[in-house]
Design a protein around this motif. Sequence first.
Motif, PDB file in Angstrom:
ATOM      1  N   THR A 179      15.894   4.791  -2.307  1.00  0.00           N
ATOM      2  CA  THR A 179      16.076   4.519  -0.885  1.00  0.00           C
ATOM      3  C   THR A 179      14.744   4.169  -0.230  1.00  0.00           C
ATOM      4  OG1 THR A 179      17.976   6.016  -0.742  1.00  0.00           O
ATOM      5  CG2 THR A 179      16.847   5.475   1.314  1.00  0.00           C
ATOM      6  N   LYS A 180      14.756   3.129   0.584  1.00  0.00           N
ATOM      7  CA  LYS A 180      13.561   2.726   1.313  1.00  0.00           C
ATOM      8  C   LYS A 180      13.656   3.221   2.754  1.00  0.00           C
ATOM      9  CE  LYS A 180      12.920  -1.477  -1.444  1.00  0.00           C
ATOM     10  NZ  LYS A 180      12.852  -2.969  -1.419  1.00  0.00           N
ATOM     11  N   VAL A 181      12.601   3.831   3.234  1.00  0.00           N
ATOM     12  CA  VAL A 181      12.543   4.334   4.602  1.00  0.00           C
ATOM     13  C   VAL A 181      11.705   3.369   5.442  1.00  0.00           C
ATOM     14  CG1 VAL A 181      11.788   6.209   6.103  1.00  0.00           C
ATOM     15  CG2 VAL A 181      12.762   6.726   3.847  1.00  0.00           C
ATOM     16  N   VAL A 182      12.264   2.953   6.575  1.00  0.00           N
ATOM     17  CA  VAL A 182      11.566   2.027   7.470  1.00  0.00           C
ATOM     18  C   VAL A 182      11.523   2.633   8.865  1.00  0.00           C
ATOM     19  CG1 VAL A 182      11.487  -0.300   8.435  1.00  0.00           C
ATOM     20  CG2 VAL A 182      12.408   0.056   6.129  1.00  0.00           C
ATOM     21  N   GLY A 183      10.335   2.746   9.425  1.00  0.00           N
ATOM     22  CA  GLY A 183      10.179   3.261  10.778  1.00  0.00           C
ATOM     23  C   GLY A 183      10.060   2.130  11.781  1.00  0.00           C
ATOM     24  N   PHE A 184      10.760   2.276  12.907  1.00  0.00           N
ATOM     25  CA  PHE A 184      10.645   1.309  13.993  1.00  0.00           C
ATOM     26  C   PHE A 184       9.535   1.779  14.934  1.00  0.00           C
ATOM     27  CE2 PHE A 184      15.399   0.380  13.377  1.00  0.00           C
ATOM     28  CZ  PHE A 184      15.140  -0.749  12.614  1.00  0.00           C
ATOM     29  N   GLY A 185       8.362   1.180  14.820  1.00  0.00           N
ATOM     30  CA  GLY A 185       7.260   1.537  15.700  1.00  0.00           C
ATOM     31  C   GLY A 185       6.073   2.080  14.935  1.00  0.00           C
ATOM     32  N   GLY A 186       4.907   2.031  15.590  1.00  0.00           N
ATOM     33  CA  GLY A 186       3.682   2.535  14.998  1.00  0.00           C
ATOM     34  C   GLY A 186       3.564   4.048  15.126  1.00  0.00           C
ATOM     35  N   ASN A 187       2.383   4.561  14.820  1.00  0.00           N
ATOM     36  CA  ASN A 187       2.168   6.000  14.796  1.00  0.00           C
ATOM     37  C   ASN A 187       2.359   6.639  16.163  1.00  0.00           C
ATOM     38  OD1 ASN A 187       1.258   8.469  13.398  1.00  0.00           O
ATOM     39  ND2 ASN A 187      -0.536   8.295  14.721  1.00  0.00           N
ATOM     40  N   ALA A 188       2.129   5.897  17.223  1.00  0.00           N
ATOM     41  CA  ALA A 188       2.319   6.443  18.566  1.00  0.00           C
ATOM     42  C   ALA A 188       3.793   6.627  18.900  1.00  0.00           C
ATOM     43  CB  ALA A 188       1.666   5.524  19.597  1.00  0.00           C
ATOM     44  N   VAL A 189       4.660   5.933  18.189  1.00  0.00           N
ATOM     45  CA  VAL A 189       6.101   6.018  18.430  1.00  0.00           C
ATOM     46  C   VAL A 189       6.765   6.964  17.434  1.00  0.00           C
ATOM     47  CG1 VAL A 189       8.258   4.685  18.536  1.00  0.00           C
ATOM     48  CG2 VAL A 189       6.127   3.691  19.395  1.00  0.00           C
ATOM     49  N   ILE A 190       6.450   6.791  16.171  1.00  0.00           N
ATOM     50  CA  ILE A 190       6.931   7.692  15.112  1.00  0.00           C
ATOM     51  C   ILE A 190       5.709   8.128  14.334  1.00  0.00           C
ATOM     52  CG2 ILE A 190       8.381   7.938  13.062  1.00  0.00           C
ATOM     53  CD1 ILE A 190      10.165   5.746  14.142  1.00  0.00           C
ATOM     54  N   ASN A 191       5.337   9.377  14.457  1.00  0.00           N
ATOM     55  CA  ASN A 191       4.073   9.786  13.849  1.00  0.00           C
ATOM     56  C   ASN A 191       4.157   9.888  12.332  1.00  0.00           C
ATOM     57  OD1 ASN A 191       4.832  12.545  13.054  1.00  0.00           O
ATOM     58  ND2 ASN A 191       4.797  13.041  15.235  1.00  0.00           N
TER      59      ASN A 191
END
Length: 370
Positions: A312-324
């Motif tokens: 499974t690949k995990v993808v975060g929407f946003g940079g570190n300020a949005v999703i740390n």
Amino acid sequence: MKKAISSLLVLGLVFSTSYSVKAATAGTSTRLYGKGRVQTAAKIAGESWNGAWKTSKKAVIAPAGDKNLVDALAVSPLAYKLNAPILLNDQKDSISADTLKELKSRAISKVYIATGQGVISDKAVKQLQDLNITVERLGGKNRFETAQNIYNAYKNNGGKIDTIALVSPNALADALSISSTAASEGMPILLTNTEGTDICNDSVSALNSADTIYAVGGTGVIKDELIGKLDADRLGGNDRFETNNEVLKAFAARGKFKFDKVYLANGLNNHLVDALTGSVLAAQSKSPVVLVNDDINSSTAEMLKDNVTKATKVVGFGGNAVINDKIMKRADTIVAGISGDGGATKPDDNKDNTNKPDNNPNNLHVIEVK
């Protein structure tokens, strides 16, 4: 089968793309992000256009401001039906430069605007028309009319209407918890009134014709009395993160997710627009969108452990300020089959609770982007 609806009345409904590429985190997870929500939306849209929707010449433009997000709550199923990625606009009288750049580079020929003239004006529309782009405005005089306009456009374009998601206009996170599934499963989204006690007159026919209604949200935003009238199935918890888990758990049990990918989006009000723009991308791969705050809800973490694989690949929407990075690392450990440090989020004592209506429920036409 649902009970017939008779006399139900209404009382009154970012992910940045700095044109940077996906940036890897410390683990195997990646991010889609840029300098701001408008650029992020363009980056996410690019993922769709570069993938399954290479030949699409359509796009949806939604308002970028947090207070105007309510106008576009119901647009994901229509966007998916039209193969139209969702872009954002943060100005009233013109089209944002990054959005305009994306429209030109993709030679987009038709745009659907999911808000009214008070948020994106006819002057901005003319800017698109001058580029030979056909514009269809979906926005109405208020959020309820806008949602109905979106439903009508979805139906007129051949969308399925046998299953409907019902959400409160005051619980934006709940609507976005169902958005990607509603898109991939062909499930239009309609609104309750602001009190969660009734529905719009215009929605009565649609809800009567549906075989299944999912009411998304807790008892604080959609009342039991309305659930009973509609014979709806409630998907809700004590707060927005528990409601997100209930939605994901229910559709995972029905085999509606593939779990090849898991998307993470910030679940707080000032970042929810990322979940909207990412919903159609997630729908393309039948992937869940997990709402997070400073960690992953403990129940959601358990649900993920039961369904993900090491591929499974995990993808975060946003940079570190949005999703740390802590959250990204936590997701990596779940996929890797490691328990992690046990710091998963617990229900948050009604802070940002889906059982508590969002503030400014009637503020539809204010441009506010930070």
